[in-house]
Design an enzyme around this catalytic site. Sequence first.
Site, PDB file in Angstrom:
ATOM      1  N   GLU A 153       0.814  -1.221   0.000  1.00  0.00           N
ATOM      2  CA  GLU A 153       0.000   0.000   0.000  1.00  0.00           C
ATOM      3  C   GLU A 153       0.850   1.275   0.000  1.00  0.00           C
ATOM      4  O   GLU A 153       1.496   1.579   1.015  1.00  0.00           O
ATOM      5  CB  GLU A 153      -0.905   0.000   1.248  1.00  0.00           C
ATOM      6  N   GLU A 159       2.734   9.715   6.265  1.00  0.00           N
ATOM      7  CA  GLU A 159       2.877   8.379   6.848  1.00  0.00           C
ATOM      8  C   GLU A 159       4.082   7.610   6.313  1.00  0.00           C
ATOM      9  O   GLU A 159       4.544   6.664   6.944  1.00  0.00           O
ATOM     10  CB  GLU A 159       1.597   7.570   6.633  1.00  0.00           C
ATOM     11  N   ASP A 186      -5.639   3.127  -1.921  1.00  0.00           N
ATOM     12  CA  ASP A 186      -6.428   3.709  -0.825  1.00  0.00           C
ATOM     13  C   ASP A 186      -6.833   5.111  -1.267  1.00  0.00           C
ATOM     14  O   ASP A 186      -5.986   5.995  -1.441  1.00  0.00           O
ATOM     15  CB  ASP A 186      -5.576   3.728   0.458  1.00  0.00           C
ATOM     16  N   ARG A 218     -11.543  10.962   5.055  1.00  0.00           N
ATOM     17  CA  ARG A 218     -11.476   9.652   5.717  1.00  0.00           C
ATOM     18  C   ARG A 218     -12.777   9.268   6.408  1.00  0.00           C
ATOM     19  O   ARG A 218     -12.827   8.300   7.157  1.00  0.00           O
ATOM     20  CB  ARG A 218     -10.276   9.539   6.664  1.00  0.00           C
ATOM     21  N   GLU A 247     -12.373   1.306   4.573  1.00  0.00           N
ATOM     22  CA  GLU A 247     -11.406   1.659   5.619  1.00  0.00           C
ATOM     23  C   GLU A 247     -11.623   3.145   5.888  1.00  0.00           C
ATOM     24  O   GLU A 247     -11.052   4.012   5.230  1.00  0.00           O
ATOM     25  CB  GLU A 247      -9.969   1.392   5.183  1.00  0.00           C
TER      26      GLU A 247
HETATM   27  C1  LER Z   1      -2.766   3.564   6.859  1.00  0.00           C
HETATM   28  O1  LER Z   1      -2.985   4.920   6.656  1.00  0.00           O
HETATM   29  C2  LER Z   1      -3.699   2.802   6.016  1.00  0.00           C
HETATM   30  O2  LER Z   1      -4.222   3.278   5.062  1.00  0.00           O
HETATM   31  C3  LER Z   1      -3.982   1.417   6.389  1.00  0.00           C
HETATM   32  O3  LER Z   1      -4.477   0.715   5.304  1.00  0.00           O
HETATM   33  C4  LER Z   1      -2.826   0.705   7.018  1.00  0.00           C
HETATM   34  O4  LER Z   1      -2.984   0.677   8.375  1.00  0.00           O
HETATM   35 MN    MN Z   2      -5.460   2.059   3.723  1.00  0.00          MN
END
Ligand code: LER
Ligand code: MN
Length: 270
Positions: A153, A159, A186, A218, A247
């Site tokens: 990812e 991050e 993501d 988010r 997520e």
């Molecule tokens: C972290 O920002 C993330 O996107 C997750 O998928 C991993 O913990």
């Molecule tokens: Mn993620």
Amino acid sequence: MKSAITVSLVNEARGGPFVFWDDLPAACRQAAELGYDAVEVFAPGPDAVSRESLAGLLKTHRLSLAAVGTGAGWVKHKLTLTSPNAGIRQQAVDFVKSMIDFGGPHGAPAIIGSMQGRCGEAVTRDQAIDWLRQALTTLGEHARQYGIPLIYEPLNRYETNLITTEAAGVELLESLSSDNVRLLADLFHMNIEEVDIAAGLKDGGRWIGHVHFVDSNRRPAGNGHMTYGPIVAALQAIGYQGYLSAEALPWPNSLAAAKQTIAKYHELMG
Ligand code: LER
Ligand code: MN
């Protein structure tokens, strides 16, 4: 494309972008009631849930296991695949292997997100990328025995400073000695790093093996300013058939976030 929703069992990840928390049986029941295809589990380690009880929950609720997160290796044990300390790098590889062995029997790939670490004063960029390549190759080959890939990812700049876009991710994966590693797209990270999210998905193309489905802030899809039409069109154009896995923050609460996401999923998938 299939729907999935995240469940965190990691106390140290409190405040993180996971919809359900702490209670895996309750999360599976609610996910199934809302019509999700699968759950994605963020667990503290491979022993958090026994193979039998996980298999029982999935069977009872007719759910698949979409993926397992490995971030506990970082948030709980402070391990990364690019640590300057060789012992820590080895422990990081061993931890991810154990998580591959946790998800593998259920057909679920492990995700490398925060475990990739970052470069800095003690580790040059070239050195970090080299160690990351070695680890991804080893772990991609370890996953092969289960007939699943390893998922890598790219994260946003706050991050990691290693790989932040799908295009850079493709370049990295193409340079590995294993062809069994796929990219995670993501949408939250992409909203920060890509010039254009749909174009970023096309950059990822056939390498994309998993999607974290979330809005710009988010929050659950539909609660921010993400424009989903071009995103879905791009996923269709690259022939993506994997999960759109929620997520997202449990905003305003877990159940409302789960309902919001599945409603948006159906609106987009038709
Ligand atoms: C972290 O920002 C993330 O996107 C997750 O998928 C991993 O913990
Ligand atoms: Mn993620």
